[in-house]
Design an enzyme around this catalytic site. Structure first.
Site, PDB file in Angstrom:
ATOM      1  CB  THR A 135      -0.870   0.023   1.267  1.00 45.58           C
ATOM      2  OG1 THR A 135      -1.547  -1.215   1.343  1.00 45.58           O
ATOM      3  CG2 THR A 135      -1.854   1.161   1.217  1.00 45.58           C
ATOM      4  CD  GLU A 171      -4.246  -9.009  -1.691  1.00 45.66           C
ATOM      5  OE1 GLU A 171      -3.793  -9.350  -2.782  1.00 45.66           O
ATOM      6  OE2 GLU A 171      -5.443  -9.193  -1.368  1.00 45.66           O
ATOM      7  CG  LEU A 173      -4.266 -10.037   2.336  1.00 40.70           C
ATOM      8  CD1 LEU A 173      -3.929 -10.147   3.816  1.00 40.70           C
ATOM      9  CD2 LEU A 173      -3.413 -11.007   1.565  1.00 40.70           C
ATOM     10  CB  ALA A 231      -9.496   6.116   4.960  1.00 43.64           C
ATOM     11  CG  PHE A 232     -14.731   4.844   3.267  1.00 45.12           C
ATOM     12  CD1 PHE A 232     -13.895   5.892   2.896  1.00 45.12           C
ATOM     13  CD2 PHE A 232     -16.067   4.919   2.924  1.00 45.12           C
ATOM     14  CE1 PHE A 232     -14.379   6.983   2.200  1.00 45.12           C
ATOM     15  CE2 PHE A 232     -16.572   6.012   2.234  1.00 45.12           C
ATOM     16  CZ  PHE A 232     -15.723   7.050   1.864  1.00 45.12           C
ATOM     17  CG  LEU A 233     -12.746  -1.183   5.563  1.00 43.01           C
ATOM     18  CD1 LEU A 233     -11.691  -2.172   5.086  1.00 43.01           C
ATOM     19  CD2 LEU A 233     -14.073  -1.898   5.804  1.00 43.01           C
ATOM     20  CB  CYS A 282      -3.283  -1.556   6.807  1.00 45.94           C
ATOM     21  SG  CYS A 282      -2.237  -2.730   5.973  1.00 45.94           S
TER      22      CYS A 282
HETATM   23  C1  UDX Z   1       2.440  -5.064   4.202  1.00 47.23           C
HETATM   24  C2  UDX Z   1       2.182  -4.419   2.898  1.00 47.23           C
HETATM   25  O1  UDX Z   1       2.838  -4.944   1.825  1.00 47.23           O
HETATM   26  C3  UDX Z   1       2.153  -3.003   3.018  1.00 47.23           C
HETATM   27  O2  UDX Z   1       1.452  -2.533   1.955  1.00 47.23           O
HETATM   28  C4  UDX Z   1       1.376  -2.628   4.163  1.00 47.23           C
HETATM   29  O3  UDX Z   1       1.159  -1.290   4.112  1.00 47.23           O
HETATM   30  C5  UDX Z   1       2.080  -3.075   5.412  1.00 47.23           C
HETATM   31  O4  UDX Z   1       2.244  -4.330   5.370  1.00 47.23           O
HETATM   32  P1  UDX Z   1       3.599  -6.925   5.157  1.00 47.23           P
HETATM   33  O5  UDX Z   1       3.665  -8.063   4.237  1.00 47.23           O
HETATM   34  O6  UDX Z   1       2.533  -6.938   6.195  1.00 47.23           O
HETATM   35  O7  UDX Z   1       3.549  -5.645   4.311  1.00 47.23           O
HETATM   36  O8  UDX Z   1       4.953  -6.515   5.814  1.00 47.23           O
HETATM   37  P2  UDX Z   1       6.039  -7.424   6.438  1.00 47.23           P
HETATM   38  O9  UDX Z   1       5.386  -8.608   7.046  1.00 47.23           O
HETATM   39  O10 UDX Z   1       6.856  -6.504   7.251  1.00 47.23           O
HETATM   40  O11 UDX Z   1       6.874  -7.949   5.173  1.00 47.23           O
HETATM   41  C6  UDX Z   1       7.702  -7.188   4.397  1.00 47.23           C
HETATM   42  C7  UDX Z   1       8.933  -8.007   4.055  1.00 47.23           C
HETATM   43  O12 UDX Z   1       9.708  -7.319   3.082  1.00 47.23           O
HETATM   44  C8  UDX Z   1       9.876  -8.290   5.227  1.00 47.23           C
HETATM   45  O13 UDX Z   1      10.020  -9.678   5.396  1.00 47.23           O
HETATM   46  C9  UDX Z   1      11.187  -7.631   4.829  1.00 47.23           C
HETATM   47  O14 UDX Z   1      12.325  -8.341   5.238  1.00 47.23           O
HETATM   48  C10 UDX Z   1      11.067  -7.606   3.323  1.00 47.23           C
HETATM   49  N1  UDX Z   1      11.924  -6.619   2.663  1.00 47.23           N
HETATM   50  C11 UDX Z   1      11.907  -5.316   3.033  1.00 47.23           C
HETATM   51  C12 UDX Z   1      12.757  -7.026   1.615  1.00 47.23           C
HETATM   52  O15 UDX Z   1      12.815  -8.197   1.277  1.00 47.23           O
HETATM   53  N2  UDX Z   1      13.508  -6.093   0.962  1.00 47.23           N
HETATM   54  C13 UDX Z   1      13.523  -4.798   1.313  1.00 47.23           C
HETATM   55  O16 UDX Z   1      14.233  -4.004   0.705  1.00 47.23           O
HETATM   56  C14 UDX Z   1      12.686  -4.402   2.392  1.00 47.23           C
HETATM   57  C1  UDX Z   2      -7.318  -4.375   6.968  1.00 46.35           C
HETATM   58  C2  UDX Z   2      -8.351  -4.379   5.848  1.00 46.35           C
HETATM   59  O1  UDX Z   2      -9.556  -5.015   6.322  1.00 46.35           O
HETATM   60  C3  UDX Z   2      -7.813  -5.061   4.623  1.00 46.35           C
HETATM   61  O2  UDX Z   2      -8.744  -4.971   3.550  1.00 46.35           O
HETATM   62  C4  UDX Z   2      -6.504  -4.404   4.221  1.00 46.35           C
HETATM   63  O3  UDX Z   2      -5.941  -5.068   3.117  1.00 46.35           O
HETATM   64  C5  UDX Z   2      -5.519  -4.412   5.370  1.00 46.35           C
HETATM   65  O4  UDX Z   2      -6.107  -3.780   6.510  1.00 46.35           O
HETATM   66  P1  UDX Z   2      -6.466  -6.139   8.732  1.00 46.35           P
HETATM   67  O5  UDX Z   2      -5.791  -4.986   9.352  1.00 46.35           O
HETATM   68  O6  UDX Z   2      -5.719  -7.381   8.475  1.00 46.35           O
HETATM   69  O7  UDX Z   2      -7.103  -5.718   7.338  1.00 46.35           O
HETATM   70  O8  UDX Z   2      -7.717  -6.567   9.657  1.00 46.35           O
HETATM   71  P2  UDX Z   2      -9.206  -6.056   9.854  1.00 46.35           P
HETATM   72  O9  UDX Z   2     -10.075  -7.248   9.919  1.00 46.35           O
HETATM   73  O10 UDX Z   2      -9.603  -5.024   8.918  1.00 46.35           O
HETATM   74  O11 UDX Z   2      -9.163  -5.445  11.326  1.00 46.35           O
HETATM   75  C6  UDX Z   2      -8.450  -4.280  11.636  1.00 46.35           C
HETATM   76  C7  UDX Z   2      -8.709  -3.895  13.066  1.00 46.35           C
HETATM   77  O12 UDX Z   2     -10.045  -3.470  13.259  1.00 46.35           O
HETATM   78  C8  UDX Z   2      -8.500  -5.032  14.067  1.00 46.35           C
HETATM   79  O13 UDX Z   2      -7.867  -4.553  15.215  1.00 46.35           O
HETATM   80  C9  UDX Z   2      -9.896  -5.491  14.361  1.00 46.35           C
HETATM   81  O14 UDX Z   2     -10.025  -6.115  15.614  1.00 46.35           O
HETATM   82  C10 UDX Z   2     -10.656  -4.182  14.319  1.00 46.35           C
HETATM   83  N1  UDX Z   2     -12.089  -4.346  14.045  1.00 46.35           N
HETATM   84  C11 UDX Z   2     -12.501  -4.859  12.863  1.00 46.35           C
HETATM   85  C12 UDX Z   2     -13.018  -3.939  15.000  1.00 46.35           C
HETATM   86  O15 UDX Z   2     -12.670  -3.458  16.090  1.00 46.35           O
HETATM   87  N2  UDX Z   2     -14.343  -4.082  14.708  1.00 46.35           N
HETATM   88  C13 UDX Z   2     -14.792  -4.588  13.537  1.00 46.35           C
HETATM   89  O16 UDX Z   2     -16.031  -4.669  13.361  1.00 46.35           O
HETATM   90  C14 UDX Z   2     -13.837  -4.996  12.586  1.00 46.35           C
END
Ligand code: UDX
Ligand code: UDX
Length: 480
Positions: A135, A171, A173, A231-233, A282
């Site tokens: 993102t 993404e 998810l 942001a909406f969520l 996020c």
């Molecule tokens: C996500 C999303 O991709 C990002 O959009 C979101 O905003 C935050 O989280 P996520 O997969 O959850 O990333 O992050 P993380 O679990 O920290 O994984 C990122 C990986 O990238 C790490 O394992 C890190 O070692 C790797 N990395 C980072 C590289 O391989 N090369 C780099 O230069 C920097």
């Molecule tokens: C979120 C978005 O849902 C996903 O689409 C995006 O790609 C990444 O960010 P994530 O952060 O993995 O996903 O989990 P989400 O299920 O959205 O929950 C976020 C937080 O909100 C959690 O702390 C959850 O407990 C809380 N939550 C969610 C509430 O307190 N109430 C709800 O009804 C839903």
């Protein structure tokens, strides 16, 4: 499947890159998918034969890894080699909020994305489609494009001058349901201006996603749509959490209010569970990004509107810790409190921005003795989270029935719930793990020190059973 696309590489083997590539490999057996990461330890865990040790916990993920790993799904540290071999490269690295410098506290730190773009520019051969999966702030694709374009002039050693197309494919998810979200997405968003590249990625998803759900937009709409969705969520959660406070003051019940408003088809019933405040990597980051963007373009009122969502969340997290202190006669010093759940939501081992961190820190500052339980979060992780800004001592030798000044403000990880409640003053539920719904409150009450409190910030505990056990009960948004 486009005949040209044979090999995909994803940089970043994290919560997004790992599951996303696993599902692509599973659904596209003709594609070779390699996930690379600079973190050797992480890659080793992805490659461990025992899939219960995967670096991230996600229901259904281990089965896919067993099916595909070593066949068309690979995990590797060889970033450069895999870039050179691939036709399509996903960038799925972390983009944390900047801690210092311009935009500190709001803007995303793009140094990892930039470094990936430079590696792609340097090592790719022939035509490469670069896909933003992370993102990112709006117009980051421009930065990536500029870096890739610049490389054309410097790569005189390469026999064929590389060419690039940049796409945005955010993404959506959610952790804990990642596999289901990937297999059955509400939509797949592909932003870009290169028709061939868009079509190539479209063909990948077409293997399992119906075409009416694959949306094409321009690059900037795609980038902004991702920020806007989060942001909406998050705004919905802050909205319902704000109402929970009104419920507690007025005698209303937030669950009834949520059901009543959720039956309006324009509002909808999802994402209306009041809780301890939103966490996760996020929501906060993306809203702050939107705030930064708005400020940058001089849209002060827009920035303030979205910043309010984060401010309400901070206030709400503080509200919960303060409420616990107030109910325990205004002091938790030397009192034992069981914390149930440390992950930011259930079915994940992720603690990033978890409300539990803030709430536990506040209680530790007040001198509480915390016994923290979480079925998936490791002790090491809790230690990292709790000591980031608050140098709280961790007492390895806490015996379960201590109430004295020496151990005030200390914590311990509890693995076995059956003995966790001995001499405890309060239980605070912070993550909605299913096993907490099965707790026998009569047993718990027989171990606790009275008057004892159960605080349920997730509405998963049966109030009748708790009250029958003679325990005081508070739950979020319950003014009745
Ligand atoms: C996500 C999303 O991709 C990002 O959009 C979101 O905003 C935050 O989280 P996520 O997969 O959850 O990333 O992050 P993380 O679990 O920290 O994984 C990122 C990986 O990238 C790490 O394992 C890190 O070692 C790797 N990395 C980072 C590289 O391989 N090369 C780099 O230069 C920097
Ligand atoms: C979120 C978005 O849902 C996903 O689409 C995006 O790609 C990444 O960010 P994530 O952060 O993995 O996903 O989990 P989400 O299920 O959205 O929950 C976020 C937080 O909100 C959690 O702390 C959850 O407990 C809380 N939550 C969610 C509430 O307190 N109430 C709800 O009804 C839903």
């Amino acid at each position: 499947m486009s005949s040209n696309l044979k090999k995909i590489c994803c940089i970043g083997a994290g919560y997004v890159g790992g599951p996303t590539m696993a599902v692509i490999a599973d659904k596209c057996p003709n594609l070779n998918v390699t996930v690379v990461d600079i973190n050797k330890e992480r890659i080793n865990l992805w490659n461990e034969s025992d899939t219960s040790n995967l670096p991230i916990y996600e229901p259904g993920l281990a089965d896919i890894i067993k099916r595909c790993r070593g066949k068309n799904l690979f995990f590797s540290n060889k970033v450069e080699e895999n870039i050179a071999d691939s036709d399509m490269i996903f960038i799925s690295v972390n983009t944390p909020t900047k801690k210092k410098g311009l935009g500190a506290g709001k803007a995303s730190d793009l140094k990892w994305v930039e470094s990936c773009a430079r590696k792609v520019a340097k090592h790719s051969i022939g035509h490469t489609i670069v896909v933003e999966k992370s993102t990112l702030p709006v117009r980051t694709a421009e930065v990536i494009k500029t870096i890739l374009e610049a490389s054309k002039n410097t790569n005189s050693k390469k026999s064929i001058n590389p060419t690039f197309a940049v796409l945005s494919n955010p993404e959506f998810l959610a952790e804990g349901t990642a596999i289901n979200d990937l297999v059955n997405p509400d939509r797949v968003l592909i932003g870009g201006d290169n028709e061939n590249a868009i079509q190539t990625l479209h063909e990948v998803y077409k293997n399992w996603v119906s075409e009416d759900k694959i949306l094409h937009t321009n690059l900037w709409s795609s980038e902004l749509a991702k920020l806007t969705a989060n942001a909406f969520l998050a705004q919905r959660i802050s909205s319902i959490n704000s109402i929970s406070a009104i419920c507690e003051s007025t005698g209303a019940d937030v669950r009834e209010v949520a059901r009543a408003i959720g039956s309006d088809s324009r509002i909808g019933s999802k994402f209306l569970d009041s809780g301890p405040g939103f966490g996760g990597s996020c929501f906060k980051k993306d809203i702050l990004n939107l705030v930064y963007l708005s400020e940058y373009f001089g849209l002060k009122e827009v920035a303030e509107f979205w910043e309010g969502v984060v401010q309400l969340n901070n206030w709400h997290q503080n509200r919960i810790s303060q409420l616990v202190v107030k109910k325990l006669f205004g002091s938790v010093s030397g009192k034992k409190i069981n914390i149930l759940g440390f992950a930011f939501k259930s079915n994940t081992n992720d603690t990033r921005e978890s409300s539990a961190i803030k709430i536990c820190k506040k209680l530790l500052e007040e001198g509480a003795i915390l016994y923290i339980h979480d079925p998936k979060v490791e002790e090491k992780q809790i230690e990292n989270d709790l000591k980031i800004t608050f140098n709280m001592k961790r007492n390895e030798d806490l015996s379960p029935n201590l109430h004295n000044n020496e151990v005030e403000g200390s914590w311990k990880k509890v693995n076995n719930l059956s003995e966790a409640f001995l001499d405890s003053d309060a239980v605070l539920v912070l993550t909605e793990w299913e096993e907490y719904t099965k707790i026998n409150w009569l047993d718990v009450a027989s171990q606790m020190r009275f008057p004892a409190w159960i605080f349920d910030s997730r509405s998963i505990i049966d109030p009748i059973k708790v009250k029958e056990a003679g325990l005081n009960f508070w739950r979020i948004g319950d003014g009745t």
